[in-house]
Write a protein that holds these residues in place. Structure first.
Motif, PDB file in Angstrom:
ATOM      1  N   UNK A  94       0.807  -1.223   0.000  1.00 22.66           N
ATOM      2  CA  UNK A  94       0.000   0.000   0.000  1.00 22.66           C
ATOM      3  C   UNK A  94       0.838   1.270   0.000  1.00 22.66           C
ATOM      4  N   UNK A  95       2.138   1.150   0.321  1.00 25.31           N
ATOM      5  CA  UNK A  95       2.988   2.338   0.330  1.00 25.31           C
ATOM      6  C   UNK A  95       4.248   2.165  -0.514  1.00 25.31           C
ATOM      7  N   UNK A  96       4.255   1.169  -1.373  1.00 23.79           N
ATOM      8  CA  UNK A  96       5.417   0.947  -2.240  1.00 23.79           C
ATOM      9  C   UNK A  96       5.646   2.137  -3.163  1.00 23.79           C
ATOM     10  N   UNK A  97       4.567   2.760  -3.613  1.00 25.97           N
ATOM     11  CA  UNK A  97       4.717   3.901  -4.515  1.00 25.97           C
ATOM     12  C   UNK A  97       5.368   5.081  -3.817  1.00 25.97           C
ATOM     13  N   UNK A  98       5.125   5.245  -2.535  1.00 22.50           N
ATOM     14  CA  UNK A  98       5.718   6.357  -1.790  1.00 22.50           C
ATOM     15  C   UNK A  98       7.203   6.142  -1.551  1.00 22.50           C
ATOM     16  N   UNK A  99       7.600   4.914  -1.278  1.00 24.47           N
ATOM     17  CA  UNK A  99       9.021   4.615  -1.086  1.00 24.47           C
ATOM     18  C   UNK A  99       9.786   4.816  -2.388  1.00 24.47           C
ATOM     19  N   UNK A 100       9.138   4.503  -3.510  1.00 22.77           N
ATOM     20  CA  UNK A 100       9.776   4.639  -4.817  1.00 22.77           C
ATOM     21  C   UNK A 100       9.817   6.076  -5.309  1.00 22.77           C
ATOM     22  N   UNK A 101       8.850   6.880  -4.879  1.00 22.71           N
ATOM     23  CA  UNK A 101       8.777   8.259  -5.374  1.00 22.71           C
ATOM     24  C   UNK A 101       8.356   9.196  -4.247  1.00 22.71           C
ATOM     25  N   UNK A 102       9.229   9.385  -3.254  1.00 21.74           N
ATOM     26  CA  UNK A 102       8.873  10.236  -2.113  1.00 21.74           C
ATOM     27  C   UNK A 102       8.921  11.718  -2.477  1.00 21.74           C
ATOM     28  N   UNK A 103       8.021  12.478  -1.885  1.00 18.79           N
ATOM     29  CA  UNK A 103       8.031  13.932  -2.016  1.00 18.79           C
ATOM     30  C   UNK A 103       7.925  14.527  -0.619  1.00 18.79           C
ATOM     31  N   UNK A 104       8.134  15.818  -0.518  1.00 22.48           N
ATOM     32  CA  UNK A 104       7.969  16.466   0.782  1.00 22.48           C
ATOM     33  C   UNK A 104       6.523  16.359   1.270  1.00 22.48           C
ATOM     34  N   UNK A 105       5.581  16.315   0.322  1.00 20.47           N
ATOM     35  CA  UNK A 105       4.177  16.245   0.704  1.00 20.47           C
ATOM     36  C   UNK A 105       3.780  14.836   1.139  1.00 20.47           C
ATOM     37  N   UNK A 106       4.090  13.827   0.318  1.00 18.78           N
ATOM     38  CA  UNK A 106       3.569  12.497   0.633  1.00 18.78           C
ATOM     39  C   UNK A 106       4.323  11.794   1.760  1.00 18.78           C
ATOM     40  N   UNK A 107       5.489  12.312   2.157  1.00 23.08           N
ATOM     41  CA  UNK A 107       6.218  11.750   3.300  1.00 23.08           C
ATOM     42  C   UNK A 107       6.013  12.564   4.577  1.00 23.08           C
ATOM     43  N   UNK A 108       5.204  13.620   4.496  1.00 20.95           N
ATOM     44  CA  UNK A 108       4.914  14.532   5.605  1.00 20.95           C
ATOM     45  C   UNK A 108       6.102  15.410   6.004  1.00 20.95           C
ATOM     46  N   UNK A 109       7.125  15.489   5.154  1.00 20.01           N
ATOM     47  CA  UNK A 109       8.194  16.444   5.429  1.00 20.01           C
ATOM     48  C   UNK A 109       7.611  17.859   5.482  1.00 20.01           C
ATOM     49  N   UNK A 110       6.651  18.132   4.616  1.00 21.51           N
ATOM     50  CA  UNK A 110       5.811  19.322   4.758  1.00 21.51           C
ATOM     51  C   UNK A 110       4.600  18.914   5.587  1.00 21.51           C
ATOM     52  N   UNK A 111       4.320  19.560   6.681  1.00 18.04           N
ATOM     53  CA  UNK A 111       4.901  20.786   7.212  1.00 18.04           C
ATOM     54  C   UNK A 111       5.870  20.564   8.370  1.00 18.04           C
ATOM     55  N   UNK A 112       6.242  19.307   8.661  1.00 17.70           N
ATOM     56  CA  UNK A 112       6.961  19.018   9.900  1.00 17.70           C
ATOM     57  C   UNK A 112       8.436  19.395   9.889  1.00 17.70           C
ATOM     58  N   UNK A 113       9.113  19.274   8.760  1.00 15.46           N
ATOM     59  CA  UNK A 113      10.565  19.468   8.763  1.00 15.46           C
ATOM     60  C   UNK A 113      10.908  20.952   8.729  1.00 15.46           C
ATOM     61  N   UNK A 114      11.253  21.466   9.889  1.00 10.18           N
ATOM     62  CA  UNK A 114      11.760  22.822  10.065  1.00 10.18           C
ATOM     63  C   UNK A 114      12.913  22.735  11.056  1.00 10.18           C
ATOM     64  N   UNK A 115      13.652  23.824  11.220  1.00 10.77           N
ATOM     65  CA  UNK A 115      14.722  23.823  12.218  1.00 10.77           C
ATOM     66  C   UNK A 115      14.164  23.594  13.613  1.00 10.77           C
ATOM     67  N   UNK A 116      12.863  23.872  13.804  1.00  7.24           N
ATOM     68  CA  UNK A 116      12.259  23.756  15.111  1.00  7.24           C
ATOM     69  C   UNK A 116      12.149  22.343  15.653  1.00  7.24           C
TER      70      UNK A 116
END
Length: 264
Positions: A94-116
């Motif tokens: 169910x998440x093979x496509x995300x591992x193969x093609x990760x983005x900041x949106x689909x991996x939740x890097x947005x909005x979590x990854x900040x210096x904070x």
């Protein structure tokens, strides 16, 4: 903010039964993924791989001592950042496509990854606004009921959707060890990501309650006993039932008002 040397980025702690806990201590606890290394007779297993801001293979020699399979409990940024460094990579279908093609949106890097999210920053040239997970297509697709065999140790894949559609836990029946990923840990659970599902979460928790885990190593926060495991799930289920009951009562009252006939 202070920058940490790459050789100081990871913390390694050997536990019992061939399990080693690896973490990134300069990431704040809520965002800090637990990376689990499990020793087997024939080869090893890695459950999750952290943010990927510092090379795991280069700075944690344990993960290069023998061949291993890197398993993703799910594909959020804090769990798959170093998966591209390993030759053998497993993820639920169910998440093979995300591992193969990760983005900041689909991996939740947005909005979590900040210096904070850091108490101290990774070494240069790390930049929070530039951060991205690297592509790491799976070499093995796993499904519910599959096993990962390390030679003398066998872990069953338990599909636990809810937090994310391809979330899994790994259960070793012989020892009662459960790696639970982010469906359950001893801290505030995340149930409202863009691909979370409340019905799936409920079904996964009910299923987990039937697994006689002795010790649980979660995706975040410290490990805990089987007794604590059952208490956490039971408390969660009770709270959910209260919420359901409350919504049903509210709906019943609204229905009564809508169908109430005027007097006189």
């Amino acid at each position: 903010m202070q920058r940490i040397r790459p050789q100081d980025w990871y913390s390694v702690r050997r536990l019992d039964e061939g399990v080693t806990a690896i973490c990134e201590p300069y990431i704040q606890e809520f965002y800090r993924c637990n990376i689990w290394h499990i020793r087997g007779r024939d080869h090893d297993m890695l459950v999750d791989s952290g943010m990927g801001v510092v090379s795991l293979r280069q700075w944690v020699p344990l993960v290069t001592e023998r061949g291993l399979i890197a398993v993703a409990s799910h594909t959020h940024f804090d769990h798959i950042g170093c998966h591209h460094e390993f030759e053998c990579r497993a993820v639920h279908s169910a998440e093979a496509d995300l591992l193969a093609d990760p983005t900041r949106q689909n991996t939740l890097a947005d909005p979590y990854v900040t210096d904070g999210i850091f108490d101290a920053l990774p070494p240069e040239p790390y930049c929070s606004t530039c951060y991205a997970v690297k592509k790491a297509p799976a070499t093995r697709i796993i499904e519910d009921g599959d096993v990962i065999d390390l030679g003398d140790r066998v872990f069953e894949v338990v599909h636990t959707p809810g937090h994310s559609p391809g979330g899994i836990a790994l259960y070793e029946k012989a020892t009662g060890i459960l790696f639970s990923g982010d469906i359950l840990y001893d801290g505030p659970l995340i149930e409202d990501t863009y691909h979370s599902n409340a019905d799936d979460y409920l079904a996964s928790m009910e299923r987990l309650l039937k697994i006689p885990a002795r010790i649980v190593h979660g995706g975040h926060f410290p490990s805990f006993s089987g007794e604590r495991y059952r208490q956490l799930i039971t408390d969660w289920l009770i709270e959910k039932q209260k919420t359901i009951d409350g919504k049903e009562k509210t709906h019943a009252r609204q229905t009564q008002i809508l169908h109430r006939r005027p007097v006189g």
